[in-house]
Design an enzyme around this catalytic site. Sequence first.
Site, mmCIF file in Angstrom:
data_model
loop_
_atom_site.group_PDB
_atom_site.id
_atom_site.type_symbol
_atom_site.label_atom_id
_atom_site.label_comp_id
_atom_site.label_asym_id
_atom_site.label_seq_id
_atom_site.Cartn_x
_atom_site.Cartn_y
_atom_site.Cartn_z
ATOM 1 N N ASP A 141 35.078 47.326 47.478
ATOM 2 C CA ASP A 141 33.420 46.983 45.994
ATOM 3 C C ASP A 141 33.279 48.316 45.702
ATOM 4 O O ASP A 141 32.538 49.221 46.627
ATOM 5 C CB ASP A 141 32.014 46.256 46.846
ATOM 6 C CG ASP A 141 31.093 45.613 45.528
ATOM 7 O OD1 ASP A 141 31.738 45.821 45.117
ATOM 8 O OD2 ASP A 141 30.052 44.650 46.299
ATOM 9 N N HIS A 187 38.412 52.762 39.470
ATOM 10 C CA HIS A 187 39.231 52.172 40.015
ATOM 11 C C HIS A 187 40.343 53.407 40.631
ATOM 12 O O HIS A 187 41.263 53.272 41.767
ATOM 13 C CB HIS A 187 39.964 50.934 39.517
ATOM 14 C CG HIS A 187 38.670 49.792 38.909
ATOM 15 N ND1 HIS A 187 38.915 48.828 39.626
ATOM 16 C CD2 HIS A 187 38.351 49.640 37.635
ATOM 17 C CE1 HIS A 187 37.092 48.184 39.298
ATOM 18 N NE2 HIS A 187 37.070 48.642 37.445
ATOM 19 N N SER A 226 40.221 39.731 42.266
ATOM 20 C CA SER A 226 39.499 37.852 42.064
ATOM 21 C C SER A 226 39.464 37.604 40.434
ATOM 22 O O SER A 226 40.019 37.453 40.053
ATOM 23 C CB SER A 226 38.176 38.046 42.389
ATOM 24 O OG SER A 226 37.347 38.212 41.115
ATOM 25 N N GLU A 283 37.713 35.767 39.068
ATOM 26 C CA GLU A 283 36.211 36.342 38.172
ATOM 27 C C GLU A 283 36.378 37.216 37.492
ATOM 28 O O GLU A 283 35.768 37.414 36.358
ATOM 29 C CB GLU A 283 35.024 35.836 39.320
ATOM 30 C CG GLU A 283 34.967 34.974 39.544
ATOM 31 C CD GLU A 283 35.886 34.255 41.015
ATOM 32 O OE1 GLU A 283 35.201 32.668 41.336
ATOM 33 O OE2 GLU A 283 36.169 35.066 41.623
ATOM 34 N N LEU A 317 53.054 47.254 59.650
ATOM 35 C CA LEU A 317 52.275 47.018 58.773
ATOM 36 C C LEU A 317 52.221 45.620 57.963
ATOM 37 O O LEU A 317 53.156 46.581 57.533
ATOM 38 C CB LEU A 317 51.552 47.973 58.882
ATOM 39 C CG LEU A 317 49.775 48.141 58.018
ATOM 40 C CD1 LEU A 317 48.650 46.856 59.111
ATOM 41 C CD2 LEU A 317 49.483 48.666 57.055
ATOM 42 N N SER A 362 32.150 36.592 47.877
ATOM 43 C CA SER A 362 32.437 36.812 47.084
ATOM 44 C C SER A 362 33.568 36.383 46.436
ATOM 45 O O SER A 362 34.886 36.059 46.255
ATOM 46 C CB SER A 362 32.441 37.966 46.320
ATOM 47 O OG SER A 362 30.747 38.191 46.808
#
Length: 242
Positions: free
Chosen positions: A16, A33, A61, A63, A127, A192
């Site tokens: 975020d 970004h 997301s 959204e 990983l 969220s």
Amino acid sequence: MSSEKKIPRHVAIIMDGNGRWAESRGEERYVGHMQGVESVRTSVKAALKSGVEYLTLYAFSTENWGRPAEEVSALMEILCRSIIEETPELKKQGVRVRMIGDRSRFSPKVQEHLALIEEQTSGEQKLTLILALNYSSRSELVRAVQLLSERVAAGELSVAEIDEKAISESLYTSFCPDPDLIIRTSGECRLSNFLLWQASYAEFYFPEVLWPDFTEQDFTRALEVYASRDRRFGLVKTDTKK
């Protein structure tokens, strides 16, 4: 770390603050970004160095489709370019990439790039980097209920057999353990719509730093805080000295 047992197997991050980082510098949001990609590289390296086995990044997301079209378009372009540029290094580092979420809404170009990085890194084992894209935890749970209902209707499963294990195995994350530690940058303290089922007993850490400024030291600090926590999973701690 005081012991190997204190290292979380699975760390999940809500990345975020990209937009706020850019706006505070008088830049367009997409610049934040772009800068955030460097923090992704840093976190992957820090996870490998620390012995974390799974790293989940909440990258887009459901959204987020409601954001300005220009920003969404820029995000998709950054995603595709990053896949092309980062795949060789991820393979070199032993990182396997997997996606969780509904990929059907992405353009054919984005879907092809996602399939490419998953295929080319499928043999790596140091990983597992999980990208949550077009992800919604509520939608994931609805999908799980639908899948289980279909199995019941087909006679493959009885209603009595629907338990926590059956639900977990019907989620996007069925291939990995639940997160031990969830980090959300920028100081916001909410999930969220992220890993709502899986986060039942996760530890949370909310640093004030915006995602583009997140460093290896910040990652290490999160692990140190995690190591200092006493995880009881709803039980009473037993004093082994008695």
